[in-house]
Design an enzyme around this catalytic site. Structure first.
Site, PDB file in Angstrom:
ATOM      1  N   CYS A 119      30.398 -15.829  13.126  1.00 52.36           N
ATOM      2  CA  CYS A 119      30.708 -17.249  13.310  1.00 52.36           C
ATOM      3  C   CYS A 119      30.521 -18.075  12.039  1.00 52.36           C
ATOM      4  O   CYS A 119      31.023 -19.196  11.946  1.00 52.36           O
ATOM      5  CB  CYS A 119      29.868 -17.832  14.450  1.00 52.36           C
ATOM      6  SG  CYS A 119      30.079 -16.945  16.015  1.00 52.36           S
ATOM      7  N   HIS A 252      30.081 -25.258  13.630  1.00 52.22           N
ATOM      8  CA  HIS A 252      30.611 -24.161  14.437  1.00 52.22           C
ATOM      9  C   HIS A 252      30.555 -24.578  15.902  1.00 52.22           C
ATOM     10  O   HIS A 252      29.525 -25.059  16.381  1.00 52.22           O
ATOM     11  CB  HIS A 252      29.774 -22.906  14.197  1.00 52.22           C
ATOM     12  CG  HIS A 252      30.016 -21.822  15.188  1.00 52.22           C
ATOM     13  ND1 HIS A 252      31.288 -21.409  15.542  1.00 52.22           N
ATOM     14  CD2 HIS A 252      29.164 -21.062  15.909  1.00 52.22           C
ATOM     15  CE1 HIS A 252      31.193 -20.439  16.438  1.00 52.22           C
ATOM     16  NE2 HIS A 252      29.919 -20.216  16.680  1.00 52.22           N
ATOM     17  N   ASN A 282      34.002 -20.952  22.185  1.00 52.54           N
ATOM     18  CA  ASN A 282      33.508 -20.446  20.910  1.00 52.54           C
ATOM     19  C   ASN A 282      34.552 -19.478  20.351  1.00 52.54           C
ATOM     20  O   ASN A 282      34.748 -18.396  20.887  1.00 52.54           O
ATOM     21  CB  ASN A 282      32.169 -19.738  21.129  1.00 52.54           C
ATOM     22  CG  ASN A 282      31.549 -19.226  19.835  1.00 52.54           C
ATOM     23  OD1 ASN A 282      32.208 -19.126  18.810  1.00 52.54           O
ATOM     24  ND2 ASN A 282      30.271 -18.883  19.896  1.00 52.54           N
TER      25      ASN A 282
END
Length: 325
Positions: A119, A252, A282
């Protein structure tokens, strides 16, 4: 004269198939997994995500995002002399997704490689591209985050399968006489490997280990909030800036609670935080450039503003980039 790098175009792409929480809950119920829209929203802030169709790969999503970024920058594929793709879900073991995407784009001949920092991947990739432009190794870079996490999810585990989605985001980063990327700060700590990982691998024609994503949510949350604050403050210090200089925080997009906690620690109102996790879930390395492109195209983020990008992911990796758009 010192050489700098600036973002001159942004782009993104999500697959057409959109699953609201209600859609996903209904699918999971058919597999004997119980959850609810309320449970998902309360714990994550996620309301929908996109899943790629069979036969579509990370290079395909990244290609569309790259085309959009090039168009925004007024560039053509032949202008590009560096392609860096951040992904944890590559098309194949090798060659790199960057090389596959390069050929689909028609930018053959330039340097192309993948970065794997989960990520945090886009922050890592952007920092590498900036360094290569500053040293003269490149003039016009495509930096892409692209993921198809839906293929590594265990849909019998409600604590993870509701969190992730597929998508891609990209930027064109070009050499400039004026600073665009102001500072960055990257870190990793491998002792935390076990709290977020996909522990399987291919050997002798078979998958060894577990090919699905595993996560200790509480451990990830606790670690993420602290390191995101540290990375942001370290980046500001390198640039000689303070929290008051940040116009927009683009973190993020993992979990709204992590984002709220990070903003609070940086003394920033959520009104100054770009949030797309509600619509995309996500998307790992794609989440920051996807959110950036959405914010730019919606008119929320404007040229000349100062942005803090920051990510944290499996590895454990984390980092931040401060830039003038």
């Amino acid at each position: 004269m010192r050489r700098f790098s600036r973002i001159t175009g942004t782009g993104s792409y999500v697959p057409p198939r959109r699953l609201s929480n209600a859609d996903l809950v209904a699918e999971l119920a058919g597999k004997g997994v119980e959850t609810s829209d309320e449970w998902i929203v309360e714990r994550t802030g996620i309301r929908a995500r996109h899943f790629a169709a069979d036969g579509v790969y990370s290079s395909d999503l990244g290609l569309e995002a790259a085309k959009n970024a090039l168009q925004a920058a007024g560039r053509i594929p032949q202008d590009v002399d560096l392609i860096i793709v951040a992904t944890s879900t590559p098309d194949m073991v090798f060659p790199s997704t960057a090389c596959i995407l390069q050929n689909k784009l028609g930018a053959n001949g330039c340097a192309a490689f993948d970065v794997q920092a989960v990520c945090s991947g886009f922050v890592y990739a952007l920092t590498v591209a900036d360094a290569m432009i500053q040293t003269g190794a490149a003039k016009c870079a495509l930096v892409i985050g692209t993921e198809i996490f839906s293929r590594i999810l265990d849909f019998s585990d409600r604590t993870t399968c509701v969190l992730f989605g597929d998508g891609a985001g990209a930027v064109v980063l070009e050499a400039s006489d004026t600073p665009g990327i102001l500072a960055s700060d990257l870190h990793a700590d491998g002792k935390h490997v076990g709290i977020l990982c996909v522990p399987g691998h291919v050997a002798a024609g078979a998958i060894l280990g577990d090919p699905f994503l595993k996560m200790d949510g509480q451990a990830v949350f606790k670690l993420a909030v602290g390191v995101l604050e540290d990375a942001a403050r370290a980046t500001l210090a390198k640039a000689g800036k303070t929290e008051a200089d940040i116009d927009w925080l683009i973190p993020h997009q993992a979990n709204i609670r992590i984002m709220q906690s990070t903003a609070k620690r940086l003394k920033m109102s959520m009104d100054k935080v770009v949030v797309t996790v509600d619509q995309h879930g996500n998307t790992s390395a794609a989440s920051i450039p996807l959110a950036l492109d959405w914010a730019v195209r919606s008119g929320k983020v404007k040229p000349g503003e100062t942005l803090m990008l920051e990510g944290v992911g499996g590895g454990f990796t984390w980092g931040a980039v401060l830039l003038n758009l």
